[in-house]
Each structure stands twice: as structure tokens, then as C-alpha cells.
Design a protein around this motif. Structure first.
Motif, PDB file in Angstrom:
ATOM      1  N   ARG A 216       2.536   0.251 -12.423  1.00 54.20           N
ATOM      2  CA  ARG A 216       1.619   0.674 -13.491  1.00 54.20           C
ATOM      3  C   ARG A 216       0.211   0.567 -12.926  1.00 54.20           C
ATOM      4  O   ARG A 216      -0.176  -0.462 -12.390  1.00 54.20           O
ATOM      5  N   ILE A 217      -0.563   1.643 -13.050  1.00 54.89           N
ATOM      6  CA  ILE A 217      -1.936   1.680 -12.553  1.00 54.89           C
ATOM      7  C   ILE A 217      -2.801   0.769 -13.433  1.00 54.89           C
ATOM      8  O   ILE A 217      -2.787   0.889 -14.654  1.00 54.89           O
ATOM      9  N   THR A 218      -3.551  -0.145 -12.810  1.00 57.57           N
ATOM     10  CA  THR A 218      -4.395  -1.076 -13.565  1.00 57.57           C
ATOM     11  C   THR A 218      -5.884  -0.765 -13.440  1.00 57.57           C
ATOM     12  O   THR A 218      -6.655  -1.118 -14.315  1.00 57.57           O
ATOM     13  N   LYS A 219      -6.287  -0.119 -12.347  1.00 59.52           N
ATOM     14  CA  LYS A 219      -7.698   0.234 -12.153  1.00 59.52           C
ATOM     15  C   LYS A 219      -7.768   1.407 -11.197  1.00 59.52           C
ATOM     16  O   LYS A 219      -7.036   1.467 -10.219  1.00 59.52           O
ATOM     17  N   THR A 220      -8.654   2.362 -11.487  1.00 59.81           N
ATOM     18  CA  THR A 220      -8.789   3.527 -10.612  1.00 59.81           C
ATOM     19  C   THR A 220     -10.227   3.701 -10.148  1.00 59.81           C
ATOM     20  O   THR A 220     -11.172   3.340 -10.842  1.00 59.81           O
ATOM     21  N   HIS A 221     -10.341   4.238  -8.962  1.00 57.95           N
ATOM     22  CA  HIS A 221     -11.605   4.684  -8.379  1.00 57.95           C
ATOM     23  C   HIS A 221     -11.382   6.139  -7.976  1.00 57.95           C
ATOM     24  O   HIS A 221     -10.323   6.699  -8.242  1.00 57.95           O
ATOM     25  N   ARG A 222     -12.329   6.759  -7.331  1.00 58.42           N
ATOM     26  CA  ARG A 222     -12.212   8.185  -7.023  1.00 58.42           C
ATOM     27  C   ARG A 222     -11.014   8.520  -6.122  1.00 58.42           C
ATOM     28  O   ARG A 222     -10.280   9.465  -6.391  1.00 58.42           O
ATOM     29  N   THR A 223     -10.799   7.761  -5.062  1.00 55.91           N
ATOM     30  CA  THR A 223      -9.740   8.090  -4.110  1.00 55.91           C
ATOM     31  C   THR A 223      -8.667   7.017  -3.979  1.00 55.91           C
ATOM     32  O   THR A 223      -7.729   7.173  -3.205  1.00 55.91           O
ATOM     33  N   PHE A 224      -8.804   5.918  -4.710  1.00 56.23           N
ATOM     34  CA  PHE A 224      -7.809   4.848  -4.626  1.00 56.23           C
ATOM     35  C   PHE A 224      -7.762   4.087  -5.944  1.00 56.23           C
ATOM     36  O   PHE A 224      -8.604   4.258  -6.819  1.00 56.23           O
ATOM     37  N   GLY A 225      -6.728   3.247  -6.060  1.00 55.03           N
ATOM     38  CA  GLY A 225      -6.592   2.455  -7.272  1.00 55.03           C
ATOM     39  C   GLY A 225      -5.748   1.225  -7.018  1.00 55.03           C
ATOM     40  O   GLY A 225      -5.239   1.013  -5.917  1.00 55.03           O
ATOM     41  N   TYR A 226      -5.619   0.423  -8.057  1.00 52.62           N
ATOM     42  CA  TYR A 226      -4.832  -0.805  -7.997  1.00 52.62           C
ATOM     43  C   TYR A 226      -3.712  -0.710  -9.015  1.00 52.62           C
ATOM     44  O   TYR A 226      -3.848  -0.060 -10.056  1.00 52.62           O
ATOM     45  N   ALA A 227      -2.594  -1.376  -8.720  1.00 48.96           N
ATOM     46  CA  ALA A 227      -1.436  -1.316  -9.614  1.00 48.96           C
ATOM     47  C   ALA A 227      -0.708  -2.649  -9.597  1.00 48.96           C
ATOM     48  O   ALA A 227      -0.935  -3.500  -8.729  1.00 48.96           O
ATOM     49  N   GLU A 228       0.193  -2.799 -10.573  1.00 48.55           N
ATOM     50  CA  GLU A 228       1.071  -3.962 -10.622  1.00 48.55           C
ATOM     51  C   GLU A 228       2.505  -3.456 -10.703  1.00 48.55           C
ATOM     52  O   GLU A 228       2.750  -2.332 -11.150  1.00 48.55           O
ATOM     53  N   LEU A 229       3.437  -4.291 -10.276  1.00 49.37           N
ATOM     54  CA  LEU A 229       4.848  -3.923 -10.334  1.00 49.37           C
ATOM     55  C   LEU A 229       5.358  -3.980 -11.763  1.00 49.37           C
ATOM     56  O   LEU A 229       4.936  -4.828 -12.541  1.00 49.37           O
ATOM     57  N   THR A 230       6.283  -3.099 -12.077  1.00 49.03           N
ATOM     58  CA  THR A 230       7.000  -3.147 -13.349  1.00 49.03           C
ATOM     59  C   THR A 230       8.454  -2.861 -13.068  1.00 49.03           C
ATOM     60  O   THR A 230       8.809  -2.331 -12.020  1.00 49.03           O
ATOM     61  N   ASP A 231       9.323  -3.226 -13.999  1.00 49.52           N
ATOM     62  CA  ASP A 231      10.715  -2.772 -13.937  1.00 49.52           C
ATOM     63  C   ASP A 231      11.268  -2.780 -15.342  1.00 49.52           C
ATOM     64  O   ASP A 231      10.603  -3.200 -16.282  1.00 49.52           O
TER      65      ASP A 231
ATOM     66  N   ILE B 221       0.856  -1.183   0.000  1.00 52.20           N
ATOM     67  CA  ILE B 221       0.000   0.000   0.000  1.00 52.20           C
ATOM     68  C   ILE B 221       0.893   1.233   0.000  1.00 52.20           C
ATOM     69  O   ILE B 221       1.759   1.391   0.854  1.00 52.20           O
ATOM     70  N   GLY B 222       0.683   2.096  -0.991  1.00 51.67           N
ATOM     71  CA  GLY B 222       1.454   3.325  -1.117  1.00 51.67           C
ATOM     72  C   GLY B 222       0.540   4.482  -1.481  1.00 51.67           C
ATOM     73  O   GLY B 222      -0.673   4.322  -1.604  1.00 51.67           O
ATOM     74  N   ARG B 223       1.139   5.655  -1.666  1.00 47.98           N
ATOM     75  CA  ARG B 223       0.365   6.852  -2.009  1.00 47.98           C
ATOM     76  C   ARG B 223       1.037   7.613  -3.129  1.00 47.98           C
ATOM     77  O   ARG B 223       2.254   7.681  -3.217  1.00 47.98           O
ATOM     78  N   ILE B 224       0.182   8.213  -3.961  1.00 44.06           N
ATOM     79  CA  ILE B 224       0.610   9.190  -4.951  1.00 44.06           C
ATOM     80  C   ILE B 224      -0.182  10.440  -4.594  1.00 44.06           C
ATOM     81  O   ILE B 224      -1.365  10.533  -4.892  1.00 44.06           O
ATOM     82  N   GLY B 225       0.432  11.349  -3.867  1.00 42.81           N
ATOM     83  CA  GLY B 225      -0.305  12.486  -3.309  1.00 42.81           C
ATOM     84  C   GLY B 225      -1.329  11.956  -2.319  1.00 42.81           C
ATOM     85  O   GLY B 225      -1.004  11.202  -1.406  1.00 42.81           O
ATOM     86  N   ASP B 226      -2.606  12.310  -2.497  1.00 39.22           N
ATOM     87  CA  ASP B 226      -3.688  11.829  -1.630  1.00 39.22           C
ATOM     88  C   ASP B 226      -4.294  10.522  -2.127  1.00 39.22           C
ATOM     89  O   ASP B 226      -5.173   9.966  -1.495  1.00 39.22           O
ATOM     90  N   PHE B 227      -3.844  10.036  -3.278  1.00 41.44           N
ATOM     91  CA  PHE B 227      -4.398   8.853  -3.923  1.00 41.44           C
ATOM     92  C   PHE B 227      -3.731   7.599  -3.360  1.00 41.44           C
ATOM     93  O   PHE B 227      -2.513   7.455  -3.417  1.00 41.44           O
ATOM     94  N   VAL B 228      -4.508   6.681  -2.799  1.00 39.94           N
ATOM     95  CA  VAL B 228      -3.980   5.438  -2.229  1.00 39.94           C
ATOM     96  C   VAL B 228      -3.906   4.384  -3.323  1.00 39.94           C
ATOM     97  O   VAL B 228      -4.835   4.222  -4.111  1.00 39.94           O
TER      98      VAL B 228
END
Length: 81
Positions: free
Chosen positions: A52-67, A28-35
């Protein structure tokens, strides 16, 4: 919620610091106020990861690792390119 969160969209890439772990092992991390919930049991609290962001909602989202050498997929496997 800050303006940064309004600009976050699916497919965008960021570098985030993992501040906590969820009950299912996700980072769990943050980008500004976005969880952001990072899908991978391999994340460690305090480390920074490229995601990489995979799904977004108003105040939070889901991501996967990349390198730079590959992409982590949902089951934790690394695909080499």
C-alpha cells in the motif's frame, strides 16, 4: 516518466517484485517508471509482495506491506484482522 507513475496515489495497493534492498533494509521495486521503497526488513529480492502506497513524490514513493490476513506496520509487526 510514463503515464502509470502519474496515477499512483497514497492509499493505492499494488503487487510489486522486490528488485533490490536499500541500505536500511527496505525493499526496492518499481511500478512502471515509479520507484517504490517498501518499509520492511522482511522483504526478499526476487519475491512479489502486496503493498500500500503511504507517501508519493514525483518519481518515487514509499509503501508498506499488506496481505489478506493482516497488515504489516512500521515496526514489522503483523496485525491480524
Amino acid at each position: 516518466m510514463g503515464n502509470e507513475s502519474a496515477e499512483i496515489m497514497e492509499g493505492m495497493e499494488y503487487e510489486v517484485k522486490v528488485d533490490a534492498k536499500g541500505t536500511k533494509g527496505e525493499g526496492i521495486g518499481r511500478i512502471g517508471d515509479f520507484v517504490v521503497f517498501i518499509k520492511s526488513a522482511k522483504t526478499r529480492i526476487g519475491n512479489r509482495y502486496k503493498i500500500r502506497i503511504t507517501k508519493t513524490h514525483r518519481t518515487f514513493g514509499y509503501a508498506e506491506l499488506t496481505d489478506s490476513t493482516g497488515t504489516f506496520v512500521g515496526n514489522g509487526s503483523l496485525l491480524e484482522f
